[in-house]
Design a protein around this motif. Structure first.
Motif, PDB file in Angstrom:
ATOM      1  N   GLY A  14      -4.727   1.607 -14.315  1.00  0.00           N
ATOM      2  CA  GLY A  14      -5.448   0.569 -13.587  1.00  0.00           C
ATOM      3  C   GLY A  14      -4.744  -0.776 -13.641  1.00  0.00           C
ATOM      4  N   PRO A  15      -4.449  -1.306 -14.863  1.00  0.00           N
ATOM      5  CA  PRO A  15      -3.703  -2.568 -14.932  1.00  0.00           C
ATOM      6  C   PRO A  15      -2.332  -2.503 -14.284  1.00  0.00           C
ATOM      7  N   LEU A  16      -1.654  -1.352 -14.406  1.00  0.00           N
ATOM      8  CA  LEU A  16      -0.328  -1.225 -13.817  1.00  0.00           C
ATOM      9  C   LEU A  16      -0.392  -1.341 -12.293  1.00  0.00           C
ATOM     10  N   LEU A  17      -1.312  -0.598 -11.680  1.00  0.00           N
ATOM     11  CA  LEU A  17      -1.438  -0.658 -10.226  1.00  0.00           C
ATOM     12  C   LEU A  17      -1.919  -2.032  -9.766  1.00  0.00           C
ATOM     13  N   ALA A  18      -2.857  -2.623 -10.504  1.00  0.00           N
ATOM     14  CA  ALA A  18      -3.326  -3.964 -10.140  1.00  0.00           C
ATOM     15  C   ALA A  18      -2.186  -4.973 -10.222  1.00  0.00           C
ATOM     16  N   ALA A  19      -1.319  -4.826 -11.245  1.00  0.00           N
ATOM     17  CA  ALA A  19      -0.194  -5.741 -11.387  1.00  0.00           C
ATOM     18  C   ALA A  19       0.786  -5.597 -10.229  1.00  0.00           C
ATOM     19  N   ILE A  20       1.009  -4.367  -9.771  1.00  0.00           N
ATOM     20  CA  ILE A  20       1.919  -4.150  -8.643  1.00  0.00           C
ATOM     21  C   ILE A  20       1.312  -4.702  -7.355  1.00  0.00           C
ATOM     22  N   ILE A  21       0.031  -4.388  -7.116  1.00  0.00           N
ATOM     23  CA  ILE A  21      -0.628  -4.881  -5.903  1.00  0.00           C
ATOM     24  C   ILE A  21      -0.668  -6.406  -5.892  1.00  0.00           C
ATOM     25  N   ALA A  22      -0.868  -7.012  -7.068  1.00  0.00           N
ATOM     26  CA  ALA A  22      -0.936  -8.475  -7.157  1.00  0.00           C
ATOM     27  C   ALA A  22       0.389  -9.135  -6.820  1.00  0.00           C
ATOM     28  N   ARG A  23       1.471  -8.392  -6.880  1.00  0.00           N
ATOM     29  CA  ARG A  23       2.794  -8.950  -6.594  1.00  0.00           C
ATOM     30  C   ARG A  23       3.272  -8.618  -5.180  1.00  0.00           C
ATOM     31  N   LEU A  24       2.445  -7.955  -4.395  1.00  0.00           N
ATOM     32  CA  LEU A  24       2.771  -7.629  -3.013  1.00  0.00           C
ATOM     33  C   LEU A  24       2.098  -8.627  -2.072  1.00  0.00           C
ATOM     34  N   PRO A  25       2.488  -8.651  -0.789  1.00  0.00           N
ATOM     35  CA  PRO A  25       1.897  -9.614   0.148  1.00  0.00           C
ATOM     36  C   PRO A  25       0.376  -9.465   0.263  1.00  0.00           C
ATOM     37  N   GLU A  26      -0.300 -10.592   0.524  1.00  0.00           N
ATOM     38  CA  GLU A  26      -1.751 -10.646   0.699  1.00  0.00           C
ATOM     39  C   GLU A  26      -2.467  -9.976  -0.485  1.00  0.00           C
ATOM     40  N   ALA A  27      -2.147 -10.431  -1.676  1.00  0.00           N
ATOM     41  CA  ALA A  27      -2.621  -9.775  -2.888  1.00  0.00           C
ATOM     42  C   ALA A  27      -4.141  -9.789  -2.998  1.00  0.00           C
ATOM     43  N   LEU A 149       2.943  12.914 -17.989  1.00  0.00           N
ATOM     44  CA  LEU A 149       3.568  13.262 -16.709  1.00  0.00           C
ATOM     45  C   LEU A 149       2.849  12.576 -15.549  1.00  0.00           C
ATOM     46  N   ARG A 150       1.526  12.501 -15.646  1.00  0.00           N
ATOM     47  CA  ARG A 150       0.750  11.820 -14.602  1.00  0.00           C
ATOM     48  C   ARG A 150       1.147  10.354 -14.497  1.00  0.00           C
ATOM     49  N   LEU A 151       1.254   9.697 -15.643  1.00  0.00           N
ATOM     50  CA  LEU A 151       1.574   8.274 -15.646  1.00  0.00           C
ATOM     51  C   LEU A 151       2.975   8.024 -15.091  1.00  0.00           C
ATOM     52  N   ILE A 152       3.910   8.883 -15.441  1.00  0.00           N
ATOM     53  CA  ILE A 152       5.279   8.746 -14.929  1.00  0.00           C
ATOM     54  C   ILE A 152       5.292   8.909 -13.413  1.00  0.00           C
ATOM     55  N   ALA A 153       4.609   9.952 -12.915  1.00  0.00           N
ATOM     56  CA  ALA A 153       4.577  10.202 -11.471  1.00  0.00           C
ATOM     57  C   ALA A 153       3.882   9.060 -10.730  1.00  0.00           C
ATOM     58  N   MET A 154       2.786   8.573 -11.292  1.00  0.00           N
ATOM     59  CA  MET A 154       2.047   7.488 -10.650  1.00  0.00           C
ATOM     60  C   MET A 154       2.892   6.215 -10.585  1.00  0.00           C
ATOM     61  N   ALA A 155       3.539   5.880 -11.717  1.00  0.00           N
ATOM     62  CA  ALA A 155       4.361   4.673 -11.752  1.00  0.00           C
ATOM     63  C   ALA A 155       5.535   4.775 -10.778  1.00  0.00           C
ATOM     64  N   ALA A 156       6.167   5.942 -10.727  1.00  0.00           N
ATOM     65  CA  ALA A 156       7.288   6.127  -9.810  1.00  0.00           C
ATOM     66  C   ALA A 156       6.844   5.974  -8.358  1.00  0.00           C
ATOM     67  N   ALA A 157       5.714   6.602  -8.015  1.00  0.00           N
ATOM     68  CA  ALA A 157       5.207   6.494  -6.649  1.00  0.00           C
ATOM     69  C   ALA A 157       4.826   5.056  -6.313  1.00  0.00           C
ATOM     70  N   ALA A 158       4.225   4.352  -7.268  1.00  0.00           N
ATOM     71  CA  ALA A 158       3.811   2.965  -7.025  1.00  0.00           C
ATOM     72  C   ALA A 158       5.012   2.056  -6.799  1.00  0.00           C
ATOM     73  N   PHE A 159       6.034   2.199  -7.625  1.00  0.00           N
ATOM     74  CA  PHE A 159       7.209   1.349  -7.485  1.00  0.00           C
ATOM     75  C   PHE A 159       7.964   1.663  -6.187  1.00  0.00           C
ATOM     76  N   LEU A 160       8.112   2.939  -5.882  1.00  0.00           N
ATOM     77  CA  LEU A 160       8.832   3.307  -4.661  1.00  0.00           C
ATOM     78  C   LEU A 160       8.083   2.837  -3.419  1.00  0.00           C
ATOM     79  N   ALA A 161       6.775   3.115  -3.372  1.00  0.00           N
ATOM     80  CA  ALA A 161       6.003   2.733  -2.195  1.00  0.00           C
ATOM     81  C   ALA A 161       5.793   1.223  -2.128  1.00  0.00           C
ATOM     82  N   GLY A 162       5.687   0.572  -3.292  1.00  0.00           N
ATOM     83  CA  GLY A 162       5.414  -0.856  -3.301  1.00  0.00           C
ATOM     84  C   GLY A 162       6.610  -1.721  -2.958  1.00  0.00           C
ATOM     85  N   PHE A 163       7.774  -1.325  -3.440  1.00  0.00           N
ATOM     86  CA  PHE A 163       8.937  -2.190  -3.282  1.00  0.00           C
ATOM     87  C   PHE A 163      10.023  -1.608  -2.382  1.00  0.00           C
TER      88      PHE A 163
END
Length: 423
Positions: A14-27, A149-163
């Motif tokens: 939750g904090p990881l995804l919120a931190a990524i979304i907060a750093r993208l446009p129109e946070a 494994l879930r956390l690794i996959a989620m973080a990878a997907a978030a970083f790739l899709a986010g940035f």
């Protein structure tokens, strides 16, 4: 400890995804949309959430495994159709545009995020069923490995899709959550294979032949209703927060606050299955499990209070979560109020584990109903009588609701103990 680490790792997402979304446009808009979509998805998946508890308590031989797996599959199909209905209609955009005082874009993004998360509820059902099988088989380390494994996959997907894409932040969050839970479900199914093989070799060691679809429903539906009520609180409080002062700010910080509090609640949430598995057939381990619960509640709430009432809170919200200084200060008071929630979570989980062990699940539903009613009443009081912001009213309502729910179960357990002694 492996189960605690599993929930702790889940709390990081939750904090990881919120931190990524907060750093993208129109946070601010995307955080609000992601919070709404995630709340709706939680409600849709809620009927399946306690399959972990059911599998831990019931899967003992071939027949019980097959019957519960069939029951789980029926629930998974049902909630997938419900998720499709939630995303395919225009109800959420209409609600945000006409009832809640937030931009129309929030509802539109939330609807698309729900569609991105369409597989999520059913995959959660599959994952929790096989995790319950693993716990019942004493393989809690594999449960923790699956979450890694879930956390690794989620973080990878978030970083790739986010940035590396132009997707809005809300959709990035939904896509990452879905990718992570799919990986974990596949891992749980693979790692549970040896336990399943052992279970399938056992015949007639339980009363499974008398466990019909109706009997499973009578055992499980109170757990399902409990989860529905508990998870429905999130979109409900989100909706009510949108009716109070500073609605956009409240909707933006509530998922971030809840994510932080969840980190400390995770230790308590993991204790339910541990207590069920270790209680003993005649409750012989109850006293040591109770002492551990007291220690766990004191440590988790004390740790959250240490963060909430010191400058560490601003470090977390600004430097780690990526909130702007005004949103970080806005989140302080609700976080301080929520410092008691981890201890109350341990209390509630302990009470529920005692009831599940003796297969008396209906009081759990009644306590959740009371908790939900108190939350709604307290939040409306805070919003309209005291003119609080939505975030402050929600935090206060959460604490009051949990206090009433725990008090109800304490009275119920006292009545049951009295009847048992007299009997």
């Amino acid at each position: 400890m492996p189960l605690a680490m599993t929930w702790l790792m889940m709390s990081v997402e939750g904090p990881l995804l919120a931190a990524i979304i907060a750093r993208l446009p129109e946070a601010k808009v995307n955080l609000a949309a992601y919070g709404l979509a995630y709340a709706v998805a939680l409600v849709v998946e809620s009927p399946i959430i306690n399959m972990l508890t059911a599998a831990t308590a019931l899967v003992q031989d071939r027949l019980s495994f097959l019957k519960l797996r069939r029951y789980n599959n029926i629930l998974n199909i049902s909630i997938t159709l419900l998720m499709l209905l939630a995303g395919a209609t225009s109800a959420l955009p209409w609600l945000t545009a006409n009832v809640m005082d937030v931009p129309v874009e929030v509802g539109r993004l939330a609807r698309w995020t729900i569609l991105v998360m369409l597989p999520w509820p059913a995959v959660v059902g599959i994952r929790r069923f096989y995790q319950g099988v693993l716990i019942a088989g004493g393989r809690t380390r594999q449960v923790a490995l699956g979450t890694v494994l879930r956390l690794i996959a989620m973080a990878a997907a978030a970083f790739l899709a986010g940035f590396w894409s132009d997707l809005p932040g809300a959709l990035v969050g939904g896509l990452a959550l879905t990718a992570g839970v799919i990986v974990e479900a596949l891992a749980a199914r693979f790692m549970a294979a040896p336990v399943v093989a052992q279970v399938m070799e056992r015949e007639g060691h339980t009363e499974a032949r008398e466990v019909t679809f109706g009997a499973l429903t009578r055992f499980y539906y109170p757990l399902a209703v409990t989860a529905i009520l508990a998870l429905a609180v999130h979109p409900l409080t989100g909706f009510l927060a949108g009716l109070g002062r500073l609605p956009l700010e409240s909707l933006a910080v509530l998922p971030v606050i809840n994510s932080l509090v969840f980190i400390f609640r995770a230790f308590g949430l993991s204790y339910q299955e541990a207590a069920i598995a270790l209680m003993g057939s005649k409750g012989e381990n109850e006293s040591v499990l109770r002492r551990f619960a007291v220690m766990l509640g004191a440590c988790t709430s004390g740790s959250l209070a240490l963060l909430a009432f010191t400058p560490l809170a601003l470090v977390w919200y600004e430097d780690i979560s990526g909130l702007t200084p005004d949103l970080a200060h806005f989140a302080l008071a609700p976080t301080q109020i929520m410092a008691l929630m981890p201890a109350l979570t341990v209390t509630l989980v302990w009470q529920r584990s005692l009831l599940v062990t003796i297969k008396r699940t209906s009081p759990i539903t009644w306590s959740s109903g009371l908790e939900t009613a108190v939350i709604v009443a307290a939040m409306l009081t805070g919003l309209y009588l005291f003119d609080w912001t939505g975030a402050l009213a929600a935090a206060t309502a959460y604490i009051l609701g949990r206090l009433f729910g725990c008090a109800f179960l304490a009275l119920e357990q006292h009545r049951y103990s009295t009847r048992t002694a007299l009997g």
